[in-house]
Design a protein around this motif. Structure first.
Motif, mmCIF file in Angstrom:
data_model
loop_
_atom_site.group_PDB
_atom_site.id
_atom_site.type_symbol
_atom_site.label_atom_id
_atom_site.label_comp_id
_atom_site.label_asym_id
_atom_site.label_seq_id
_atom_site.Cartn_x
_atom_site.Cartn_y
_atom_site.Cartn_z
ATOM 1 N N UNK A 268 0.831 -1.202 0.000
ATOM 2 C CA UNK A 268 0.000 0.000 0.000
ATOM 3 C C UNK A 268 0.870 1.258 0.000
ATOM 4 N N UNK A 269 1.958 1.225 0.768
ATOM 5 C CA UNK A 269 2.864 2.375 0.816
ATOM 6 C C UNK A 269 3.496 2.622 -0.545
ATOM 7 N N UNK A 270 3.861 1.542 -1.245
ATOM 8 C CA UNK A 270 4.436 1.703 -2.588
ATOM 9 C C UNK A 270 3.402 2.289 -3.551
ATOM 10 N N UNK A 271 2.152 1.869 -3.424
ATOM 11 C CA UNK A 271 1.105 2.408 -4.304
ATOM 12 C C UNK A 271 0.953 3.912 -4.099
ATOM 13 N N UNK A 272 0.969 4.352 -2.852
ATOM 14 C CA UNK A 272 0.890 5.779 -2.575
ATOM 15 C C UNK A 272 2.131 6.511 -3.090
ATOM 16 N N UNK A 273 3.289 5.894 -2.908
ATOM 17 C CA UNK A 273 4.526 6.519 -3.396
ATOM 18 C C UNK A 273 4.503 6.651 -4.914
ATOM 19 N N UNK A 274 3.919 5.664 -5.595
ATOM 20 C CA UNK A 274 3.850 5.703 -7.053
ATOM 21 C C UNK A 274 2.977 6.866 -7.525
ATOM 22 N N UNK A 275 1.790 7.015 -6.945
ATOM 23 C CA UNK A 275 0.935 8.129 -7.362
ATOM 24 C C UNK A 275 1.580 9.468 -7.001
ATOM 25 N N UNK A 276 2.259 9.519 -5.866
ATOM 26 C CA UNK A 276 2.956 10.759 -5.494
ATOM 27 C C UNK A 276 4.011 11.129 -6.522
ATOM 28 N N UNK A 277 4.839 10.144 -6.895
ATOM 29 C CA UNK A 277 5.923 10.420 -7.838
ATOM 30 C C UNK A 277 5.390 10.792 -9.224
ATOM 31 N N UNK A 278 4.236 10.243 -9.574
ATOM 32 C CA UNK A 278 3.627 10.558 -10.865
ATOM 33 C C UNK A 278 2.843 11.864 -10.834
ATOM 34 N N UNK A 279 2.665 12.443 -9.651
ATOM 35 C CA UNK A 279 1.926 13.688 -9.524
ATOM 36 C C UNK A 279 0.427 13.520 -9.582
ATOM 37 N N UNK A 280 -0.067 12.314 -9.254
ATOM 38 C CA UNK A 280 -1.487 12.004 -9.375
ATOM 39 C C UNK A 280 -2.179 12.038 -8.020
ATOM 40 N N UNK A 281 -3.429 12.487 -8.023
ATOM 41 C CA UNK A 281 -4.272 12.395 -6.829
ATOM 42 C C UNK A 281 -5.241 11.218 -6.957
#
Length: 329
Positions: A268-281
């Motif tokens: 779950x933490x990686x999923x959040x990190x992925x959207x963060x790095x991609x600039x997605x909400x």
């Protein structure tokens, strides 16, 4: 204090069940919603952008409704259609020119609004949809990814085919369908296993890139929907039917169980990190859970569907959309 005001860009409020569901919830929570389909811009709408010494103003007029774009509290880029030419423009050259100018105006307009946008500004989520970038970033963040070749080379394809004893799949790089001149879909492509007969046609790869990946064994497939800081994971038991074994989008809901899945905290933490790095909400992430319990990343759709998951599992994804669209208020 004025009510929150959310502008929703989509093709049709009545036909788009996702937009209809969220708009109803927003209205129930005291927000004003405006739905705009850019396809009808020339025939039903107009825009005024005023940059004067004493004022700056941006207004969108849709029929009898006027939207002060500078007072919006959120913009949701749902599923808008591109600008279409008004039928009164019978000269194709002129019509094409005006459509391009209108599209340029709207693209720049949305990009520079100051309100929060979901899933992100268009330039951001278009970049985030680039699959080679996604794979590299996912691996950097610690996800396991399938061995992958993206190629237009017959030799590279055959080498990869031999490396995995033919147990490989292919999928399109970006566009999963082919349209004719009238915009009708004449062919669609999903994730496909490579059969022995396919190898005879690998010389055609020079015309079009393809994603080639090792075939990952599946216990279940996951659809992980990230909305802001909330993570919703659903199991799709695609292996119960041959039709859906290689791509769950071929599923038959009547025979494909969908269940809530408890993601390990580190995933779950990686999923959040992925959207963060991609600039997605917002992002819809596809994962595989292998028979031995490994979580393998496939891709993220920056604007994917979720309503069927909500209906089948009860996960409150639409409410999470409302939460994030109302944050700007």
């Amino acid at each position: 204090m004025p009510s929150p005001h959310v502008l929703v860009l989509t093709y049709d409020h009545e036909e788009d069940a996702h937009a209809s569901r969220v708009c109803d919830l927003l209205v129930g929570r005291g927000a004003r919603t405006t739905v705009f389909n850019p396809a009808s811009f020339q025939s039903r709408s107009r825009v005024d952008l005023c940059y004067l010494d004493d004022a700056v103003g941006r207004r969108l007029h849709i029929g009898d409704e006027t939207v002060d774009l500078d007072t919006l509290t959120a913009l949701w880029w749902r599923r808008p259609r591109p600008v279409a030419a008004d039928p009164v423009l019978t000269d194709e050259t002129i019509a094409d020119y005006t459509v391009k100018e209108c599209q340029s105006l709207l693209t720049g307009l949305w990009e520079h609004l100051s309100c929060p946008q979901l899933p992100a500004r268009e330039s951001v989520f278009r970049r985030a949809g680039h699959k080679p970038y996604q794979l590299a970033l996912a691996a950097e963040l610690g996800f396991q990814i399938p061995e992958t070749v993206i190629t237009t080379s017959e030799e590279a394809f055959l080498d990869f085919h031999d490396r995995h004893d033919g147990r490989i799949i292919t999928k399109p790089l970006n566009i999963p369908w082919v349209e004719d001149a009238g915009g009708e879909i004449v062919m669609s492509r999903a994730c496909e296993p490579v059969a022995a007969r396919d190898v005879a046609y690998t010389d055609a790869l020079r015309f079009c890139p393809v994603i080639v990946q090792e075939r990952i064994p599946k216990r279940v497939e996951l659809r992980v929907t990230v909305v802001g800081r909330q993570v919703f994971a659903a199991e799709i038991h695609s292996q119960v039917a041959n039709h859906a074994r290689f791509d769950w989008r071929r599923y038959d809901i009547r025979v494909t169980p969908h269940l809530v899945h408890r993601l390990p905290d580190e995933v779950a933490t990686r999923c959040l990190a992925l959207t963060d790095r991609l600039g997605l909400r917002y992002g819809a992430i596809d994962l595989i859970v292998t028979p031995d319990g490994r979580y393998v990343f496939l891709e993220i759709n920056p604007n994917g569907q979720w309503l069927w998951i909500e209906h089948l599992t009860g996960l409150p994804i639409s409410q999470a959309f409302c939460d994030i669209l109302l944050e700007g208020a």
